[in-house]
Design a protein around this motif. Structure first.
Motif, PDB file in Angstrom:
ATOM      1  N   ASP A  81     -12.960  -9.603  34.509  1.00 25.72           N
ATOM      2  CA  ASP A  81     -13.728 -10.599  33.964  1.00 25.72           C
ATOM      3  C   ASP A  81     -13.339 -11.309  33.318  1.00 25.72           C
ATOM      4  O   ASP A  81     -13.363 -12.607  32.916  1.00 25.72           O
ATOM      5  CB  ASP A  81     -15.131  -9.842  34.004  1.00 25.72           C
ATOM      6  CG  ASP A  81     -15.898  -9.633  34.898  1.00 25.72           C
ATOM      7  OD1 ASP A  81     -15.795  -9.404  35.720  1.00 25.72           O
ATOM      8  OD2 ASP A  81     -17.261  -8.885  34.745  1.00 25.72           O
TER       9      ASP A  81
ATOM     10  N   ALA B 113     -12.152 -15.735  33.617  1.00 25.11           N
ATOM     11  CA  ALA B 113     -12.940 -16.331  32.550  1.00 25.11           C
ATOM     12  C   ALA B 113     -11.356 -17.162  32.517  1.00 25.11           C
ATOM     13  O   ALA B 113     -11.846 -18.845  32.304  1.00 25.11           O
ATOM     14  CB  ALA B 113     -13.703 -15.241  31.019  1.00 25.11           C
TER      15      ALA B 113
ATOM     16  N   ARG C  45     -20.263 -17.312  29.034  1.00 29.71           N
ATOM     17  CA  ARG C  45     -19.264 -15.578  30.214  1.00 29.71           C
ATOM     18  C   ARG C  45     -18.269 -15.333  28.343  1.00 29.71           C
ATOM     19  O   ARG C  45     -17.930 -14.617  28.080  1.00 29.71           O
ATOM     20  CB  ARG C  45     -18.165 -16.535  30.973  1.00 29.71           C
ATOM     21  CG  ARG C  45     -18.415 -16.920  32.137  1.00 29.71           C
ATOM     22  CD  ARG C  45     -18.891 -15.183  32.266  1.00 29.71           C
ATOM     23  NE  ARG C  45     -19.829 -15.223  33.858  1.00 29.71           N
ATOM     24  CZ  ARG C  45     -19.659 -14.182  34.828  1.00 29.71           C
ATOM     25  NH1 ARG C  45     -20.029 -12.917  34.553  1.00 29.71           N
ATOM     26  NH2 ARG C  45     -20.218 -13.968  34.835  1.00 29.71           N
TER      27      ARG C  45
END
Lengths: 398, 380
Positions: free
Chosen positions: A291, A295, A322
């Motif tokens: 993740d 990002a 995020r």
């Protein structure tokens, strides 16, 4: 499509690395990487090293001692300085009030305050939030009434980060109660040593003293401390918030934190093997790393668009959500890595000078406190709920 | 089918609730926590005097013969008050280990005194490398004359700093992580060679690590058969898990109540923030997590005292997994919905959040219990 740095950018990265290798004090880097307590003196020492290098004021024009970095250069700096364990600059002076003074302040204000920010003579803090005004900042009530060549200020600010070190505070104050909430706000610079200013510590759940309440009781502020025009402070405040939001995603810091997590999970044991080799834990770490990879590319896309003349708008709100979620997920895993040893609160081990035997992991003492401390990421700088409202309106048009 | 407490259980829960309301308002708790003892000796005494320490023990030993549900009733209220006394460690786990594995002399000597609240017990089963696997024991006990010599280190004994008696697991045979070869010993905390490193814990309690350096104990310190303690440890930590689940539910209920009150009173943009749909739905999710947790706490309590079986293990692992996840969600979201005020030391909410997170670090977190459950998955 080209995701590579140019030759110039690569040369800049080498320059940054060399600088960090040579000039970043090892004790400060250790504190940052291991989550130990930083002193005021640590921040000041690093600031002076940066000022000397000419790399402290990266948002300022060169005439005031700034350095003209591109968005990509700023990104390289963020990534590399986090990787090496350089502390983030305390933003309130250099990255928050200074851009406002530069854009909206008088020539006298520029001449007076900007050099003092560089020299470290002034330590600024932020007077925005109030007990009744958090997400709804425009409802603020701290009052400033003009009397001759002074304002008389009464009210209270809260969540004032590192206000205990500050000698100056920039405040949003209400100068007009007759108009719409946003239209009666002014931007005032206040000397914390003025009679009537009181700072009271707020201790957070991790036992730290990081934030404060600041009370104003008939505080006399000279009118020349007003920035720009009276009642126009909301415009300046919003301008400042765009600076605050930049970098709140903290991708570089998350990468450093992830690498620290892996080191800890490599030392901790489960079933006789390093925890990082445990299938359950490894998958959890892998998920965060994946993740974070996504990002960080999103981050680069925003940077590239700024570089190409675009304006980072609501995208930075999306990235803030995020980025802070990721950082919180990393601190969650770091705490989990300790197993039962996440429970002890061994405060003495938070000091770099600690010379005794570590209770568990050498860097273990900071992990649970940090997990709790990092809950703030989704609250401050505009809560993640507020960021999502911005995305809803500005990007989705709902 | 009836999910209500019976009259006696309700009375028991009301008794604890009244006591907690009277003695454990938040300001007092902060003081207990900051004191050297780290909890209230007076409150502990009252637990004893009201017969609450006797709840789970058989009547012939001065107890009430209480069920898992009775213990649940007590623990939920202690959780609601964030009580710091070593009730679970002494009464549920320590008392349980002695009841199950101890000989008649040991039961007579210790259980009656546990039941009255006269002594406090700490239990050391974790070690620095164990990461919740209680078979992962490197502390060794070697035969020496008629007794044993113990060497090793036991980790994070909550209440160990003030315990009258410490129970520790040690290996008398087998390799690290063998299920067989574990023995249970009762240690005098002041015996020669016992060192304690005392610390506060994140959730306001106190605990210690215990270092055993050539600690000599007699044969009467061995609880149960040599090398056969694994079963009792496994069974009794299951009861501790059920008790922790109940405690967590009490803490969750209070965190949710505080948050709901806040949503109704805190105004931003001219309305109570509870009018914002995104916060309403979050609050629904939290309440729904609480219901899941409540259900699993009831289930865990209902099997806690059943005979050992895979089914009991499955249920207890499932309960602790649900409670771990629900506790973290409720802890994090109740802070988030409060904003900055939820992060302050002087407001109770943060302390509920810290306790909920730390419960996930006692006797296995949700990952650990998911693995336990997976290892016991039925084929169909």
């Amino acid at each position: 499509m080209n995701m590579n740095y140019t030759a110039d950018e690569l040369a800049f990265r080498d320059e940054v690395r060399t600088f960090l290798e040579e000039k970043l004090p090892a004790d400060i880097a250790a504190k940052v990487k291991e989550g130990r307590r930083m002193s005021r003196a640590d921040h000041e020492r690093w600031q002076q090293i940066l000022v000397k290098q000419g790399w402290y004021a990266t948002h300022w024009p060169e005439e005031y001692g700034g350095v003209k970095w591109t968005a990509v250069q700023k990104h390289i700096w963020d990534e590399e300085s986090c990787r090496y364990g350089a502390p983030r600059s305390i933003p309130f002076g250099v990255n928050m009030v200074a851009p406002v003074i530069i854009k909206f302040g008088s020539e006298e204000q520029k001449q007076h305050y900007l050099p003092r920010i560089l020299s470290g003579e002034d330590w600024w803090c932020q007077g925005y939030s109030e007990p009744g005004s958090g997400s709804d900042l425009a409802s603020l009530k701290t009052r400033a009434v003009r009397e001759g060549d002074h304002y008389i200020v009464n009210g209270q600010k809260t969540w004032t980060t590192l206000g205990q070190h500050a000698n100056m505070i920039f405040c949003l104050v209400r100068t007009n109660t007759e108009v719409k909430a946003q239209e009666g706000i002014s931007f005032l610079l206040i000397d914390m040593k003025t009679p009537g200013v009181t700072v009271r510590p707020i201790i957070t759940l991790d036992g730290e003293h990081e934030v404060n309440e600041v009370f104003f009781d008939d505080v006399k502020v000279p009118v020349e401390n007003l920035v720009g025009d009276e009642d126009k402070g909301w415009t300046y405040a919003k301008y400042l918030l765009t600076y605050e939001r930049t970098g709140l995603a903290g991708i570089g810091a998350s990468k450093a934190a992830l690498s620290h997590l892996k080191a800890i999970a490599g030392r901790q044991k489960k079933n006789g093997r390093p925890l990082i080799e445990d299938p359950t834990f490894a998958q959890r770490v892998a998920q965060v790393e994946i993740d974070l990879m996504a990002a960080s590319i999103s981050n680069l896309r925003i940077i590239a668009s700024v570089e190409g003349g675009g304006v980072p708008g609501a995208e930075s709100s999306m990235l803030k959500v995020r980025g802070t979620e990721l950082r919180q997920a990393i601190t969650d895993l770091s705490r989990r890595a300790l197993g039962p040893y996440a429970q002890p609160f061994v405060e003495e081990e938070l000091a770099l000078e600690f010379e005794g035997d570590h209770l568990s992991d050498p860097d273990g003492a900071a992990l649970s406190p940090q997990y709790f401390n990092m809950r703030k990421l989704s609250i401050f700088g505009g809560s993640n709920e507020i960021q999502k409202n911005i995305v809803t309106k500005m990007i989705l048009g709902l | 089918m009836d999910f209500n407490l019976n009259e006696e259980q309700q009375m028991l829960q009301d008794t604890v609730a009244r006591l907690v309301r009277g003695e454990y308002e938040f300001e007092k708790r902060l003081k207990y926590s900051e004191s050297e003892l780290g909890y209230s000796e007076e409150f502990w005494k009252q637990l004893g005097e009201l017969g609450l320490c006797a709840v789970p023990f058989p009547e012939e030993l001065g107890g009430f013969g209480g069920s898992g549900v009775d213990v649940q009733s007590v623990m939920t209220e202690l959780g609601r008050g964030l009580c710091l006394e070593p009730y679970m460690q002494t009464v549920v786990l320590g008392g349980g280990l002695i009841s199950q594995a101890g000989n008649d002399n040991q039961k007579e000597e210790w259980l009656s005194r546990i039941a009255t609240g006269e002594i406090k017990i700490a239990v050391g089963l974790d070690e620095p490398q164990s990461h919740y696997n209680l078979n992962d024991v490197e502390t060794r006990a070697e035969k020496s004359g008629s007794g044993y010599v113990l060497n090793g280190r036991k980790g994070v004994l909550i209440g160990g700093h003030a315990a009258d008696l410490i129970l520790v697991s040690a290996r008398t045979s087998g390799d690290s992580r063998d299920a067989d070869g574990l023995s249970l010993f009762a240690i005098d905390p002041n015996a020669e060679g016992v060192e304690r490193r005392v610390y506060p814990t994140m959730d306001g309690a106190k605990g210690c690590d215990v270092f055993l350096n050539n600690v000599q104990v007699g044969a009467d310190a061995l609880i149960g058969e040599e090398g056969q303690a694994g079963a009792a440890i496994h069974y009794q930590t299951g009861r501790a898990v059920a008790a922790l689940c109940a405690e967590a539910v009490g803490a969750m209920e209070e965190a949710i109540k505080l948050t709901l009150d806040y949503l109704k009173t805190r105004k931003q943009f001219g309305v109570p923030i509870g009018k914002f749909q995104v916060l309403q739905h979050r609050m629904v999710d939290m309440s729904s997590e609480l219901e899941q947790a409540r259900s699993m706490s009831i289930l865990a309590a209902s099997v806690a005292n059943d005979d050992a079986s895979d089914e009991r293990d499955r249920i207890l692992a499932a309960a602790k997994n649900v409670i771990g996840r629900a506790g973290q969600f409720i802890a994090e979201q109740s802070i988030q919905l409060h904003g900055g005020i939820g992060m302050t030391w002087e407001y109770s909410l943060a302390h509920y959040a810290k306790r909920l997170i730390m419960i996930n670090h006692q006797f296995g977190d949700d990952d650990f219990h998911l693995e336990q459950y997976a290892s016991l998955l039925q084929a169909s």
